[in-house]
Design a protein around this motif. Structure first.
Motif, short mmCIF file in Angstrom:
data_model
loop_
_atom_site.label_atom_id
_atom_site.label_comp_id
_atom_site.label_asym_id
_atom_site.label_seq_id
_atom_site.Cartn_x
_atom_site.Cartn_y
_atom_site.Cartn_z
N GLY A 265 10.63 -9.21 7.57
CA GLY A 265 10.73 -9.51 6.14
C GLY A 265 9.47 -9.15 5.38
N MET B 247 9.25 -5.34 4.99
CA MET B 247 10.15 -4.85 3.94
C MET B 247 9.61 -5.14 2.55
SD MET B 247 13.83 -5.98 5.59
CE MET B 247 14.71 -5.61 4.04
N GLU C 11 8.20 -2.45 -0.49
CA GLU C 11 8.72 -2.46 -1.86
C GLU C 11 7.61 -2.63 -2.91
OE1 GLU C 11 11.83 -1.84 -2.96
OE2 GLU C 11 12.24 -1.31 -0.87
N ASP D 27 12.05 -3.73 -5.26
CA ASP D 27 12.71 -5.03 -5.13
C ASP D 27 12.23 -5.72 -3.86
OD1 ASP D 27 14.32 -7.21 -5.28
OD2 ASP D 27 16.20 -6.16 -4.83
N THR D 28 11.39 -6.71 -4.01
CA THR D 28 10.85 -7.43 -2.86
C THR D 28 11.73 -8.59 -2.42
OG1 THR D 28 9.55 -8.88 -4.30
CG2 THR D 28 8.47 -6.86 -3.52
N ALA D 29 12.81 -8.86 -3.18
CA ALA D 29 13.65 -10.03 -2.90
C ALA D 29 14.26 -10.02 -1.50
CB ALA D 29 14.74 -10.16 -3.96
N PRO D 30 14.89 -8.91 -1.03
CA PRO D 30 15.50 -8.93 0.31
C PRO D 30 14.48 -9.25 1.41
CG PRO D 30 16.28 -7.04 -0.94
CD PRO D 30 15.16 -7.64 -1.73
N GLY D 31 13.32 -8.59 1.36
CA GLY D 31 12.29 -8.85 2.37
C GLY D 31 11.78 -10.27 2.30
N THR D 32 11.64 -10.79 1.08
CA THR D 32 11.17 -12.17 0.91
C THR D 32 12.17 -13.15 1.49
OG1 THR D 32 9.97 -11.56 -1.11
CG2 THR D 32 10.45 -13.90 -0.77
N HIS D 33 13.47 -12.90 1.26
CA HIS D 33 14.51 -13.80 1.78
C HIS D 33 14.50 -13.82 3.31
CE1 HIS D 33 16.85 -13.23 -2.24
NE2 HIS D 33 15.91 -14.17 -2.32
N ILE D 34 14.30 -12.65 3.91
CA ILE D 34 14.24 -12.58 5.38
C ILE D 34 13.00 -13.33 5.88
CG2 ILE D 34 13.92 -11.03 7.35
CD1 ILE D 34 15.56 -8.95 5.85
#
Length: 300
Positions: free
Chosen positions: A151, A154, A158, A165-172
């Motif tokens: 995460g 990712m 970004e 968009d850093t959101a997906p990596g942050t969520h992981i």
């Protein structure tokens, strides 16, 4: 939209540049140079002392405390670097990756220490065997670290893109820290059950006095690590621009101070000096039995 161009911001991330008015950092603040130096010294000293202690007493498993301190030193070196170069991404990534990993070495040491207590006090002191503590909780730590690394990687990729968009990596990354929080919570429950069993069966009464401070040090260290885990879980769940992550005072107190306390307590109450051997404990229990004379005769 920032008044500074994407190219200029990328240049700042590669170089060492002082703080620019109106242009925020990846931290949300400029890291404190004083805090960086203080924690570098504290973790460095603890690492040196731990290394001397486990070498002198040949308690090689205690090397995990030295490795954890070294990882903390690298992390706080990154934050000290960021105090002078607040936009440099290498410094930012260096500190965020190492300071998330470091407590894993401390928890590993506590898993081993709890296992030693179980061996000495007897199997009735724990719901799990010493080996099960290592297998279950060390595996959970590795899984959580891999998830957090994926995460974080990712998200960092970004950040190097315009409008990334850093959101997906942050969520992981948050999923990894939540899983780690869950595993530590389960361990805390198991450790609390261990304490309950020890008190209920009065197992410490048949031990030498030196085991009490080491037992207390283990409980204290677990509490410090758990407080830090709660903080990091809430911090990362709020995102990169959340309230906690953009205020350094919380990081200094609830991460740095907690980790110093969690590892330095074992410099004072080191297992190499205070942990009795199983053989010695068996002898003490025999002497403490009702038929003390007969037991002592049998041991001859």
């Amino acid at each position: 939209m920032s008044q500074y161009s994407f190219e200029f911001r990328q240049q700042l991330q590669r170089e060492c540049h002082p703080l620019v008015d109106g242009l925020g950092t990846a931290y949300g603040y400029k890291p404190s140079l004083a805090a960086g130096i203080v924690y570098l010294v504290l973790f460095g000293l603890s690492m040196i002392v731990h290394t001397i202690q486990f070498t002198w007493k040949r308690t090689w498993w205690c090397a995990v405390f030295s490795i954890g301190c070294l990882t903390e030193v690298l992390g706080w070196a990154g934050r000290t670097w960021s105090a002078e170069c607040p936009y440099n991404m290498n410094a930012f990534l260096m500190q965020i990756s190492t300071l998330i990993i470091a407590p894993t070495f401390f928890t590993a040491g506590i898993y081993v220490l709890l296992g030693r207590f179980i061996q000495i006090l007897g199997r009735e002191s724990s719901i799990l065997s010493p080996k099960m503590y290592l297998w279950i909780f060390c595996t959970c730590d590795v899984i959580s670290l891999v998830v957090q690394a994926v995460g974080g990687g990712m998200a960092s990729i970004e950040t190097g893109k315009e409008d990334g968009d850093t959101a997906p990596g942050t969520h992981i990354m948050v999923a990894g820290i939540v899983f780690q929080m869950f595993s530590i919570t389960v361990f805390v429950v198991c450790a609390a059950d261990f304490v309950r069993r020890v008190i209920r069966h009065r197992l410490l009464q048949s031990t030498s006095g030196s085991i009490y401070p080491l037992f207390g040090a283990m409980v204290f260290s677990v509490i410090c690590i758990y407080v830090r885990s709660i903080y990091r879980t809430i911090e990362l769940s709020q995102g990169w621009d959340g309230y906690l992550i953009t205020r350094e005072k919380y990081f200094i107190a609830l991460d740095g101070a907690m980790m110093v306390a969690a590892v330095a307590v074992f410099n004072i109450f080191h297992p190499g000096w205070l942990m009795p051997t199983s053989k010695a404990m068996h002898y003490e229990r025999e002497l403490a039995s009702e038929d003390g004379y007969g037991a002592a005769t049998e041991m001859r």
